[in-house]
Design an enzyme around this catalytic site. Structure first.
Site, mmCIF file in Angstrom:
data_model
loop_
_atom_site.group_PDB
_atom_site.id
_atom_site.type_symbol
_atom_site.label_atom_id
_atom_site.label_comp_id
_atom_site.label_asym_id
_atom_site.label_seq_id
_atom_site.Cartn_x
_atom_site.Cartn_y
_atom_site.Cartn_z
ATOM 1 N N CYS A 44 11.805 -23.429 16.083
ATOM 2 C CA CYS A 44 11.482 -22.065 16.482
ATOM 3 C C CYS A 44 11.709 -21.889 18.080
ATOM 4 O O CYS A 44 12.858 -21.789 18.224
ATOM 5 C CB CYS A 44 9.872 -21.908 16.178
ATOM 6 S SG CYS A 44 9.648 -19.948 16.039
ATOM 7 N N HIS A 62 9.391 -22.872 10.563
ATOM 8 C CA HIS A 62 8.618 -23.880 10.668
ATOM 9 C C HIS A 62 8.519 -24.884 9.432
ATOM 10 O O HIS A 62 7.777 -24.689 8.528
ATOM 11 C CB HIS A 62 7.108 -23.342 10.925
ATOM 12 C CG HIS A 62 6.952 -22.782 12.227
ATOM 13 N ND1 HIS A 62 6.567 -23.462 13.301
ATOM 14 C CD2 HIS A 62 7.027 -21.223 12.596
ATOM 15 C CE1 HIS A 62 6.402 -22.269 14.274
ATOM 16 N NE2 HIS A 62 6.777 -21.249 13.675
ATOM 17 N N GLU A 115 7.492 -27.801 9.297
ATOM 18 C CA GLU A 115 6.321 -28.595 9.182
ATOM 19 C C GLU A 115 5.350 -28.087 8.249
ATOM 20 O O GLU A 115 4.553 -29.100 7.754
ATOM 21 C CB GLU A 115 5.732 -28.727 10.616
ATOM 22 C CG GLU A 115 5.173 -27.759 11.302
ATOM 23 C CD GLU A 115 6.175 -26.667 11.909
ATOM 24 O OE1 GLU A 115 7.273 -26.777 11.713
ATOM 25 O OE2 GLU A 115 5.733 -25.901 12.980
HETATM 26 N N1 GLN Z 1 7.866 -17.225 20.980
HETATM 27 C C1 GLN Z 1 8.975 -16.879 20.325
HETATM 28 C C2 GLN Z 1 8.895 -15.972 19.407
HETATM 29 O O1 GLN Z 1 8.037 -15.243 19.131
HETATM 30 C C3 GLN Z 1 8.901 -18.355 19.285
HETATM 31 C C4 GLN Z 1 7.605 -18.431 18.253
HETATM 32 C C5 GLN Z 1 7.462 -19.692 17.686
HETATM 33 O O2 GLN Z 1 7.812 -20.802 18.319
HETATM 34 N N2 GLN Z 1 6.465 -19.752 16.739
HETATM 35 O O3 GLN Z 1 10.141 -15.589 18.851
#
Ligand code: GLN
Length: 534
Positions: free
Chosen positions: A381, A507, A509
């Site tokens: 992410c 994600h 995970e």
């Molecule tokens: N802050 C980033 C976004 O909002 C990544 C979010 C995250 O890592 N879950 O796109």
């Protein structure tokens, strides 16, 4: 709910952080191993409508379900320990119940009655609990908080009423509390547990099974004392000793006889559980053939509790290779402008999710180090977004490349809002949440790792790869190996020619379990292992 669905309610006493969630998940695992279809519900007494906006330092990780709900991290334990697949309705906060009751009142559906905690709020809770039972034999309902908290009372009253509503063989209460060892006295103390059970009984719930959280096995005489004071049979006093790996807990609870006690009390006829697969994974975790060192680079304070699923997914990746994964947490703010010494000697570098500009430059620094030193790199992410920035700056020559989140005025915002998102951003509610499909390019590292051409993964983020920079970045060697079916959203990036360099916008995970380690974590740990044995 079918008429036969049974409910186990798990409450906690004495103090928080006793492992109520993992105990509930383990009980689920044991009953599933006995052949029952199970589901879970987590009741959270706080007034937030969901945990999405809560501070991760206070609340721990926000776990995201397939349908995009931001939920309590205990749902992650339930999904990792069992086959139950959970949705938004498997987590209910007091805030949501009150929201629904107040809306009903505004809609005039109480026909002018005085709206009260009992029966209106408690009826709302009961209705929700009963709705979880569809297609399942048994629902495990974990009540968050500690008995004695003011906020828990409506939940406890609702579960108390349910035994009368559903019948004695349909409902079971389990209470978990601390039984501390006092070294000055040289003995364990049962008084806090007695008080906590007394408190529970004063609101009308008599627990059927007592789980004693301890650092040692309890002697018979201690169990007998707890049984006597808490009014349960001795076999219903179960020790939950500290374990070195959470995956040992189902076997430990089984040895203590918990599933027998539950089966007997709820009149469930099943055979003994087959726990061989649990025995296999715990044997691997306890005595692995290899080990690797992974540096996790993030905001230091958030690194442990807020990355629960990530830490577990790394353990799972290790299980797939008979390997112990030792994680060192590296504060990204300390890396800014430094020589990345703390990263030398590691076998893999992982940059996890994150929010806000703090520490971003350190993460980008760490990614450059991984790329140049050819250390396996996995960006998740925010970690993927930082990798795109790094490559734009140092391989495409866009020195001003950045993410709108980090610098809204940057000349090259390679990570940005989607065009239609910008307006919505001003009013909130712009997160991309839950499962989305992703197509993988044939022959890419992603496709080889997944062994599939399409996957579905869970998201929780606001910003996206800016496709305006696609060609520039591709010319520099970046491969967009996973994109949404319409091609508008970039989901996976990688760098060929590097031992293992991959970032994903989602994600992974959240979908990893000890029995089915997620392919990307398996792949990353495998690459780290190859690095370690070089
Ligand atoms: N802050 C980033 C976004 O909002 C990544 C979010 C995250 O890592 N879950 O796109």
């Amino acid at each position: 709910m079918s008429r036969e669905t049974k409910f186990i309610f798990v409450t906690g006493g004495v103090m928080s952080s006793l492992g109520k969630g993992i105990s509930s998940a383990s009980i689920g695992a044991l009953l599933e191993a006995r052949g029952l279809r199970i589901s879970f519900l987590k009741l959270d007494p706080y007034l937030n409508v969901d945990p999405g906006t809560m501070n991760p330092l206070q609340h721990g990780e926000v776990y995201v379900t397939e349908d995009g709900a931001e939920t309590d991290l205990d749902l992650g334990h339930y999904e990792r320990f069992t086959r139950a697949r959970l949705r938004s309705r498997n987590n209910l906060t007091a805030g949501r119940v009150y929201e629904q009751v107040l809306q009903k009142e505004r809609d005039g559906r109480y026909l002018g009655a005085t709206v009260q905690v009992i029966p209106h709020v408690t009826d709302g809770i009961k209705e929700h609990i009963r709705s979880i039972g569809d297609d399942t034999d048994l629902v495990i309902v974990e009540v968050g908080g500690t008995v004695g908290d003011i906020e828990s009372l409506p939940f406890l009253e609702a579960i108390r009423q349910l035994r009368a509503d559903l019948g004695r063989e349909q409902v079971l209460y389990i209470h978990i509390g601390l039984v501390p060892y006092l070294s000055s006295a040289g003995e364990v103390k049962t008084k806090p547990m007695q008080h906590s059970v007394k408190e529970l009984r004063s609101i009308g719930i008599s627990p059927d099974i007592i789980l004693c959280r301890t650092d040692r096995f309890l002697e018979r005489s201690v169990k007998a004392k707890i049984a006597l004071f808490c009014d349960v049979p001795e076999e219903a006093v179960i020790t939950v000793r500290d374990v070195s790996s959470i995956y040992e807990l189902p076997q430990l609870l089984n040895k203590e006889g918990i599933d027998d006690a539950i089966a007997e009390r709820l009149n469930i006829w099943t055979g003994r559980p087959d726990l061989s697969r649990w025995e296999e994974i715990t044997a691997t975790i306890q005595d692995p053939g290899h080990s690797v060192r992974i540096a996790m680079v993030g905001k230091y304070v958030e690194l442990t509790e807020s990355y629960k699923s990530l830490n577990e997914a790394l353990v799972h990746g290790g299980i797939a290779h008979d390997t112990r994964v030792e994680v060192s947490y590296v504060d990204s703010e300390k890396l800014e402008g430094s020589a990345c010494e703390s990263l030398s000697g590691v076998d893999g570098i992982l940059v996890p999710h994150g929010f806000g500009p703090r520490g971003a430059e350190g993460k980008i620094h760490a990614i450059r180090f991984a790329r140049e030193k050819r250390i396996p790199f996995f960006g998740i992410c925010y970690g993927m977004q930082c990798a795109v920035i790094e490559i734009a700056r140092h391989l495409s020559g866009l020195q001003g490349a950045n993410s709108t989140e980090i610098d809204p005025e940057a000349p090259d915002r390679v990570i940005d809002f989607l065009p239609d998102q910008r307006e919505r951003a001003e009013t909130g509610g712009t997160m991309r949440l839950g499962a989305y499909p992703c197509r993988l390019s044939a022959g890419s590292l992603a496709a080889r790792t997944y062994q599939k051409d399409e996957v579905s993964e869970r998201h929780r983020h606001r910003y996206e790869f800016n496709l305006g920079y696609r060609e520039t970045l591709e010319q520099a060697g970046l491969v967009l190996s996973g994109v949404s079916p319409d091609g508008c959203l970039v989901e996976i990036i990688e760098l060929p020619g590097h031992p293992w360099f991959l970032g994903c916008q989602f994600h992974p995970e959240f979908k990893s379990t000890p029995f089915a380690p997620h392919p990307l974590f398996r792949g990353f740990v495998g690459a780290a292992l190859a690095q370690a044995s070089d």
